[in-house]
Structure formats: structure tokens, C-alpha cells
Design a protein around this motif. Structure first.
Motif, PDB file in Angstrom:
ATOM      1  N   GLN A   1      -2.918 -16.770  15.383  1.00  0.00           N
ATOM      2  CA  GLN A   1      -3.358 -16.637  14.011  1.00  0.00           C
ATOM      3  C   GLN A   1      -4.922 -16.503  13.619  1.00  0.00           C
ATOM      4  O   GLN A   1      -4.998 -15.717  13.329  1.00  0.00           O
ATOM      5  CB  GLN A   1      -2.875 -17.888  13.277  1.00  0.00           C
ATOM      6  N   ILE A   2      -5.627 -16.836  14.873  1.00  0.00           N
ATOM      7  CA  ILE A   2      -6.889 -16.309  14.388  1.00  0.00           C
ATOM      8  C   ILE A   2      -7.948 -15.504  15.486  1.00  0.00           C
ATOM      9  O   ILE A   2      -8.659 -14.701  14.922  1.00  0.00           O
ATOM     10  CB  ILE A   2      -7.782 -18.113  14.447  1.00  0.00           C
TER      11      ILE A   2
ATOM     12  N   ALA B   1      -1.354 -23.169   8.757  1.00  0.00           N
ATOM     13  CA  ALA B   1      -2.308 -22.187   7.946  1.00  0.00           C
ATOM     14  C   ALA B   1      -3.177 -22.849   6.735  1.00  0.00           C
ATOM     15  O   ALA B   1      -4.611 -22.316   6.994  1.00  0.00           O
ATOM     16  CB  ALA B   1      -1.017 -21.338   6.987  1.00  0.00           C
ATOM     17  N   GLU B   2      -2.371 -24.107   6.271  1.00  0.00           N
ATOM     18  CA  GLU B   2      -3.656 -24.754   5.390  1.00  0.00           C
ATOM     19  C   GLU B   2      -4.825 -25.284   5.922  1.00  0.00           C
ATOM     20  O   GLU B   2      -5.434 -25.327   5.664  1.00  0.00           O
ATOM     21  CB  GLU B   2      -2.867 -25.600   4.367  1.00  0.00           C
TER      22      GLU B   2
ATOM     23  N   ILE C   1      -6.275 -24.394   8.957  1.00  0.00           N
ATOM     24  CA  ILE C   1      -7.060 -23.380   9.261  1.00  0.00           C
ATOM     25  C   ILE C   1      -8.054 -23.271   7.955  1.00  0.00           C
ATOM     26  O   ILE C   1      -9.220 -23.091   7.986  1.00  0.00           O
ATOM     27  CB  ILE C   1      -6.164 -21.645  10.063  1.00  0.00           C
ATOM     28  N   ALA C   2      -7.433 -22.883   6.669  1.00  0.00           N
ATOM     29  CA  ALA C   2      -8.020 -22.243   5.450  1.00  0.00           C
ATOM     30  C   ALA C   2      -9.053 -22.831   5.286  1.00  0.00           C
ATOM     31  O   ALA C   2     -10.205 -22.877   5.485  1.00  0.00           O
ATOM     32  CB  ALA C   2      -6.994 -21.761   4.105  1.00  0.00           C
ATOM     33  N   TRP C   3      -8.524 -24.855   5.367  1.00  0.00           N
ATOM     34  CA  TRP C   3      -9.852 -25.661   4.880  1.00  0.00           C
ATOM     35  C   TRP C   3     -10.902 -25.689   6.159  1.00  0.00           C
ATOM     36  O   TRP C   3     -11.901 -25.778   5.261  1.00  0.00           O
ATOM     37  CB  TRP C   3      -9.125 -26.782   5.060  1.00  0.00           C
TER      38      TRP C   3
ATOM     39  N   ARG D   1     -12.167 -23.251   7.832  1.00  0.00           N
ATOM     40  CA  ARG D   1     -12.846 -22.340   7.456  1.00  0.00           C
ATOM     41  C   ARG D   1     -13.452 -22.184   6.574  1.00  0.00           C
ATOM     42  O   ARG D   1     -14.451 -21.639   6.351  1.00  0.00           O
ATOM     43  CB  ARG D   1     -12.241 -20.809   7.407  1.00  0.00           C
ATOM     44  N   GLU D   2     -14.229 -23.183   5.979  1.00  0.00           N
ATOM     45  CA  GLU D   2     -14.127 -23.361   4.211  1.00  0.00           C
ATOM     46  C   GLU D   2     -15.359 -24.919   4.481  1.00  0.00           C
ATOM     47  O   GLU D   2     -15.981 -25.001   3.690  1.00  0.00           O
ATOM     48  CB  GLU D   2     -13.837 -23.506   3.332  1.00  0.00           C
TER      49      GLU D   2
END
Length: 327
Positions: free
Chosen positions: A259-260, A307-308, A310-312, A314-315
């Protein structure tokens, strides 16, 4: 109808998500947070203002019976999540795990008796089962203390059981399998892998790759807690929260790499390996009891949850010390 509810460990990973959802569900929520001289409320500090402004924060320490009793006065439902949870740190400092996990739980149990708490949920862990002797692991599976952490959680669970059997305390032992998601500590395996990948590392440092785990997305875990609290038949029971799907650490790492950063590879590091007899080699849980009692089922697939997460992360990369092995 709203209840007055309290969450111990509200400043932590699962506790902050539970606190947030309880507010959204219309409850009057008290967040019992670990006292510190910085005035920090842990993850409660990061909640949206419309949620945070509805929370009554109580700064204390579960190791102190007086503060626990004061906080629990007038609370209909108490979710007890406060604990020391890192397995590697329990090898170094087992005394602190006895004080927090066993004595802290005893303080909550005593206060629940004294203050007339209507429902008490004591948080267990799938680690109390040790390596699976059969799968899927149901609530009748034997207990095995494979780390000082798991031993203290077994002790806390059995104390909770004794207060139900001895005093009729309306307690339920809630046993989540491996929970992951936004706000999880960098010492846990999923944030460890994600933060290394997001930082651009081409070699991902891990311990053993063969153990399997049953990973719960945190929002599903929280929904399980709330379903159990609403179920009178759950009093006096111990109940797993699990997905019934197992994935090895190696497979997990490859999914996150996919995914990354597809060109990255995994390297096993000796310092990250647990002692052979301490490593829990297989965890695969049965949630049949929870499903039969409440109708609960996970809403998130593993891929959606990752996915959720990873997104968090990343922020919020500034919240993690990348490249440092966290106990």
C-alpha cells in the motif's frame, strides 16, 4: 436515554476513541486521565472541540484508591481501560504492571462496590490466552501467562470474576484481540511498520514474522464495548471481541509495503525478538458469544482499517519517533 459514564484510560488509544463515541451517542462522559504536571489530556486533547467541550476530565491515577473512588461517584457505567500494555517493557519493569494492572483494577472494583456502579466493564486482552492451544479461541480457552503483562491481566480478570461471584458486582470482562487504528502508540507493530515506510526507509526492521494475530479496527472494538454495556445478559461473563481472521506479521508487513512503498523489504532485528517461550505464536479469536448476545459484527475490513490508519499516521508523523525501537 443517556447515562453518566466514565472511561479510565480515556487519554489512551482505545479509551479516547471510546470516549469520543460515547459523547456522540449522547452520554454524559467523564474521562479519567493519567495525572501529569504538563496538564496534558493525552489523545483527548486532539478531539474536535464540539466533542472535547462535552467531556468532564478527571486527572488521577488508578493506583490511588482515593482518586478512583472520588471519580467514580455518581457514574452509572464505568469502562475500565487504564493499564500498562507494552509487553517488552513488562520484562523490564514487572512491578509497575502489578501496581497498575492488578492493584489499579482492584481499586476500580472496590470503588464500584462502594459507589453502586450499575455496570462495570473491565478490559482484558487476548494475550491472557497465550499461544493458541486450539482455534478459534473462545472464552473457555485456558489462560497462560507468557509475559509479565499477560500475567497481570490474568490476575486482574480473575479479581473481576471474584467480585462478581463474591459480591454480585455487575461486572463484565471484555477481551479485545489486537486492536489497531489512529492514535495507536508507535511501539505497536502496525504503526512501527507504517512510520518506517512513510519515512522512506527501504529496510523495515521487525522482530519475528511468523506469529499470527487477529486484528480489530479500533472503531469495531469500541462498538463491541458499547454493545456489551447495553446487554444485561453480559453481566458476569467474559466476552471476546475478535474478527475471526488471522494474519501473520510477515503478511501484514507485505500488505503495508504494497500500500505504501512496494520496493521496501523486511529485515529481522534481534533486539525486537521476544524470548522464545514468551512469544505468542498464534491468536485467532471467536466472537460467536458476542455476536449471539448483541448482534455485533465488524464493519471494517482489514484493508479498509489499514488504509484509514495509514492516512491518519501520514497526517501525524510528528507524533512518532521513527527509527527508534520503542518498548
Amino acid at each position: 436515554m443517556s447515562n453518566t459514564v466514565m472511561v479510565t484510560g480515556a487519554d489512551g488509544f482505545i479509551g479516547s476513541h471510546l470516549t469520543e463515541e460515547l459523547v456522540r451517542a449522547g452520554h454524559r462522559v467523564k474521562a479519567f486521565c493519567y495525572y501529569n504536571s504538563f496538564g496534558k489530556w493525552g489523545w483527548i486533547d486532539t478531539l474536535p472541540a464540539e466533542i472535547k467541550n462535552e467531556i468532564e476530565v478527571f486527572m488521577g491515577d488508578v493506583r490511588d484508591p482515593n482518586g478512583v473512588r472520588t471519580a467514580m461517584k455518581g457514574q452509572d457505567v464505568v469502562y475500565h481501560l487504564a493499564a500498562l500494555i507494552a509487553i517488552p517493557f513488562s520484562y523490564h519493569s514487572p512491578d509497575s504492571y502489578v501496581d497498575t494492572n492488578i492493584k489499579g483494577t482492584l481499586n476500580v472494583l472496590n470503588a464500584a462496590r462502594d459507589t453502586g456502579t450499575q455496570r462495570l466493564l473491565v478490559t482484558s486482552t487476548s494475550e491472557v490466552y497465550g499461544t493458541a492451544q486450539y482455534v478459534p479461541i473462545d472464552e473457555k480457552h485456558p489462560f497462560q501467562g507468557q509475559s509479565p503483562y499477560s500475567a497481570t491481566k490474568i490476575g486482574a480478570d480473575r479479581l473481576a470474576e471474584s467480585f462478581y461471584r463474591s459480591f454480585g458486582l455487575p461486572v463484565t470482562i471484555v477481551r479485545p484481540f489486537n486492536t489497531y487504528g489512529p492514535r495507536q502508540s508507535g511501539r505497536a507493530v502496525i504503526p512501527t511498520i507504517i512510520t518506517q515506510l512513510l519515512s522512506g526507509a527501504k529496510e523495515i526492521k521487525l522482530g519475528s514474522l511468523t506469529p499470527t494475530r487477529d486484528f480489530n479496527y479500533v472503531k469495531d472494538t469500541v462498538a463491541g464495548f458499547m454493545a456489551i454495556a447495553a446487554c444485561d445478559k453480559a453481566i458476569g461473563e467474559e466476552i471476546n471481541i475478535a474478527t475471526g481472521r488471522e494474519i501473520s506479521i510477515g503478511e501484514l508487513a507485505q500488505e503495508l509495503i504494497r500500500q505504501i512503498s512496494p520496493e521496501a523489504r523486511v529485515v529481522c532485528e534481534e533486539e525486537r525478538m521476544r524470548p522464545e517461550k514468551s512469544e505468542v505464536n498464534q491468536l485467532l479469536g471467536s466472537a460467536a458469544k458476542l455476536r449471539a448476545m448483541t448482534g455485533w459484527a465488524p464493519k471494517y475490513t482489514f484493508e479498509q482499517g489499514l488504509a484509514e490508519t495509514i492516512a491518519w499516521i501520514r497526517e501525524h508523523m510528528e507524533s512518532f519517533r521513527v527509527g527508534v525501537y520503542a518498548l
